[in-house]
Write a protein that holds these residues in place. Structure first.
Motif, short mmCIF file in Angstrom:
data_model
loop_
_atom_site.label_atom_id
_atom_site.label_comp_id
_atom_site.label_asym_id
_atom_site.label_seq_id
_atom_site.Cartn_x
_atom_site.Cartn_y
_atom_site.Cartn_z
N VAL A 179 23.06 29.16 32.31
CA VAL A 179 23.92 29.96 33.17
C VAL A 179 24.79 29.05 34.04
N LEU A 180 26.10 29.28 33.98
CA LEU A 180 27.05 28.56 34.83
C LEU A 180 28.13 29.57 35.24
N TYR A 181 28.22 29.85 36.53
CA TYR A 181 29.19 30.83 37.00
C TYR A 181 30.61 30.36 36.75
N PRO A 182 31.53 31.28 36.45
CA PRO A 182 32.92 30.90 36.16
C PRO A 182 33.63 30.37 37.40
N PRO A 183 34.74 29.65 37.19
CA PRO A 183 35.44 29.05 38.33
C PRO A 183 36.26 30.07 39.11
N VAL A 184 36.14 30.02 40.41
CA VAL A 184 36.97 30.83 41.30
C VAL A 184 37.69 29.88 42.24
N ASN A 185 39.00 29.99 42.30
CA ASN A 185 39.78 29.12 43.18
C ASN A 185 39.66 29.62 44.62
N VAL A 186 38.49 29.40 45.20
CA VAL A 186 38.21 29.95 46.53
C VAL A 186 39.13 29.36 47.59
N ASP A 187 39.63 28.14 47.35
CA ASP A 187 40.52 27.51 48.33
C ASP A 187 41.89 28.18 48.40
N ASP A 188 42.21 29.02 47.39
CA ASP A 188 43.50 29.72 47.39
C ASP A 188 43.50 30.93 48.32
N PHE A 189 42.33 31.28 48.86
CA PHE A 189 42.21 32.50 49.66
C PHE A 189 41.77 32.16 51.09
N THR A 190 42.35 32.85 52.04
CA THR A 190 42.00 32.64 53.45
C THR A 190 41.97 33.99 54.16
N PRO A 191 41.13 34.14 55.18
CA PRO A 191 41.10 35.39 55.95
C PRO A 191 42.40 35.60 56.72
N ALA A 192 42.76 36.86 56.92
CA ALA A 192 43.95 37.20 57.70
C ALA A 192 43.58 37.29 59.18
N ALA A 193 44.59 37.18 60.03
CA ALA A 193 44.35 37.28 61.48
C ALA A 193 43.91 38.68 61.87
N SER A 194 44.35 39.70 61.09
CA SER A 194 43.98 41.08 61.40
C SER A 194 43.74 41.85 60.12
N VAL A 195 42.92 42.88 60.23
CA VAL A 195 42.58 43.73 59.08
C VAL A 195 43.25 45.09 59.26
N GLU A 196 43.76 45.64 58.14
CA GLU A 196 44.44 46.93 58.20
C GLU A 196 43.52 48.05 57.72
N ASP A 197 43.95 49.28 57.95
CA ASP A 197 43.12 50.44 57.65
C ASP A 197 43.33 50.93 56.22
N PHE A 198 42.86 50.15 55.25
CA PHE A 198 42.87 50.59 53.85
C PHE A 198 41.79 49.83 53.09
N TYR A 199 41.35 50.42 51.98
CA TYR A 199 40.41 49.78 51.06
C TYR A 199 41.19 49.38 49.81
N LEU A 200 40.62 48.45 49.04
CA LEU A 200 41.33 47.91 47.88
C LEU A 200 40.47 48.04 46.63
N CYS A 201 41.13 48.39 45.53
CA CYS A 201 40.49 48.39 44.21
C CYS A 201 41.44 47.65 43.28
N ALA A 202 40.99 46.54 42.68
CA ALA A 202 41.88 45.69 41.88
C ALA A 202 41.23 45.35 40.55
N GLY A 203 42.01 45.46 39.49
CA GLY A 203 41.50 45.13 38.16
C GLY A 203 42.22 45.92 37.09
N GLN A 204 41.84 45.70 35.86
CA GLN A 204 42.43 46.39 34.74
C GLN A 204 42.05 47.87 34.78
N LEU A 205 43.00 48.73 34.51
CA LEU A 205 42.76 50.17 34.57
C LEU A 205 42.32 50.67 33.20
N VAL A 206 41.05 50.42 32.91
CA VAL A 206 40.43 50.85 31.64
C VAL A 206 39.13 51.57 31.98
N PRO A 207 38.61 52.39 31.05
CA PRO A 207 37.49 53.27 31.39
C PRO A 207 36.27 52.59 31.99
N TYR A 208 35.82 51.45 31.43
CA TYR A 208 34.55 50.89 31.90
C TYR A 208 34.64 50.33 33.32
#
Length: 398
Positions: A179-208
């Motif tokens: 088992v070896l977890y896949p690579p995630v470019n974690v350094d490309d992401f940073t927290p924002a100074a403020s959070v907004e009032d919405f939730y997020l769903c991201a990915g391919q729009l397929v049944p599963y």
């Protein structure tokens, strides 16, 4: 050492293609073999390599509708001539491991998943397929499953992207895996100074992916939900969505990055083999509300990086959202970032290189043993073995 990277298809930049990018960094002179290739939809890092496509590339419409050509994929993979390569790394999900490696080559397979549409998700895919596919799948699937199992014997070492996938490799191929977890470019992401009032769903729009659960839940809750992604379910999902749901389609990386850092939480209602987007959300300092199955069980720690719900239903997701809102203040961006670090690109490249080096040494030792000269004792033993001489058949009449 000549290196070949085999990937099922190069028509987008998702988790599998991120693995290919990491392999390209590890082996900058490697050649890439793939069934079909859309140059406009992959990164410059991949385009810099010499890319070989199969005969499917020359069939009109195959690049766009590659999934329709599944019955031809075994023939296409086996048509690749890899006789000049010493190391072959297949990136398997689509299929890819079914190439024919030369006898002296080392074949390491990084398995994102045994083909879902042939194995544990077969009935889900068939129920959402068109009429022609629903009629053909029961006839073709057994043949493709046999080919899939048989080609697992062409792999010297399996590497699984999660314990969930490792269990499936054991179940369907009867092979062990590292088992070896896949690579995630974690350094490309940073927290924002403020959070907004919405939730997020991201990915391919397929049944599963079960984005329909998120849309129904947030429509009933009248909470804002932003959906990023494209796929054949887009129009169907828009029909069931209420006014609190917004669709952004296929968004460029800066938009995804901004939404991940500013959302209250990422909603992840499907069962994934691993799931890179949840880790990207954690690296952005945001928690995840995920269905408690598959790869999410290895990345989402309740109370630390998110909340898990146990049943894939609208009611269970609504209950999880309300539970999250009652404890939202407990999730700390710095703790989420620290948790995401264990899935970094550096962890992947270091681990993958160690696995490949180990397998190369094992193969080298095996070849050395097979080439050892025959000793006098062995020759003596061989002369003592009985020799069976075939006698012609005869018939004796009494």
């Amino acid at each position: 050492m000549r290196v070949a990277i085999v990937h099922y298809w190069l028509v987008s930049m998702r988790g599998g293609e991120k693995v290919v990018e990491a392999l390209c960094d590890m082996y900058p002179d490697a050649d890439i073999f793939t069934l079909v290739y859309d140059e406009s939809r992959v990164s410059e890092k991949i385009r810099k390599h010499r890319i070989h496509t199969s005969f499917l590339q020359r069939i009109p419409g195959a690049v766009r509708s590659y999934q329709s050509f599944l019955p031809l994929m075994p023939f296409a993979l086996e048509s690749f001539d890899l006789s000049d390569y010493d190391l072959i790394i297949s990136s398997e999900s689509g299929p890819a491991k079914g190439i024919i490696p030369p006898p002296r080559a080392t074949h390491v397979c990084y398995c994102h998943s045994p083909m879902r549409y042939l194995w544990d998700h077969y009935h889900v895919y068939r129920s959402h397929a068109g009429l022609a596919s629903r009629l053909m799948m029961p006839m073709l699937a057994p043949l493709l499953r046999s080919w899939d199992v048989n080609t697992s014997l062409r792999v010297d070492r399996f590497v699984a992207n999660s314990h969930h996938v490792c269990d499936r490799i054991s179940k369907y191929y009867r092979r062990s895996a590292t088992v070896l977890y896949p690579p995630v470019n974690v350094d490309d992401f940073t927290p924002a100074a403020s959070v907004e009032d919405f939730y997020l769903c991201a990915g391919q729009l397929v049944p599963y992916k079960r984005v329909d659960l998120a849309i129904q839940a947030f429509t009933r809750l009248n909470r804002k939900l932003v959906v990023i992604g494209e796929g054949k379910q887009m129009e169907e999902l828009k029909r069931i969505a209420g006014p609190s749901v917004t669709f952004l389609g296929r968004a460029p990386f800066p938009v995804l990055k901004e939404k991940l850092s500013r959302c209250r939480a990422l909603v992840f209602p499907g069962e994934e083999d691993f799931g890179i987007v949840p880790v990207e959300a954690m690296a952005s300092g945001r928690p995840v509300i995920a269905y408690g199955s598959g790869g999410a069980l290895e990345t989402v720690v309740p109370g630390v990086s998110g909340i898990l719900f146990g049943k894939q239903s609208v009611d269970a997701l609504i209950e999880a959202v309300l539970e999250f809102e009652a404890t939202e203040h407990r999730f700390r961006p710095e703790a989420l970032q620290a948790h995401a670090e264990q899935f970094s690109l550096d962890k992947f490249t270091t681990g993958m290189q160690a696995i490949i080096n180990e397998e190369l040494l094992i193969r080298k030792a095996d070849r050395a043993r097979s080439q050892r000269p025959v000793t006098a004792i062995q020759r003596g033993l061989e002369t003592q073995l009985p020799v069976l001489v075939a006698k012609p058949h005869s018939t004796t009449l009494q």
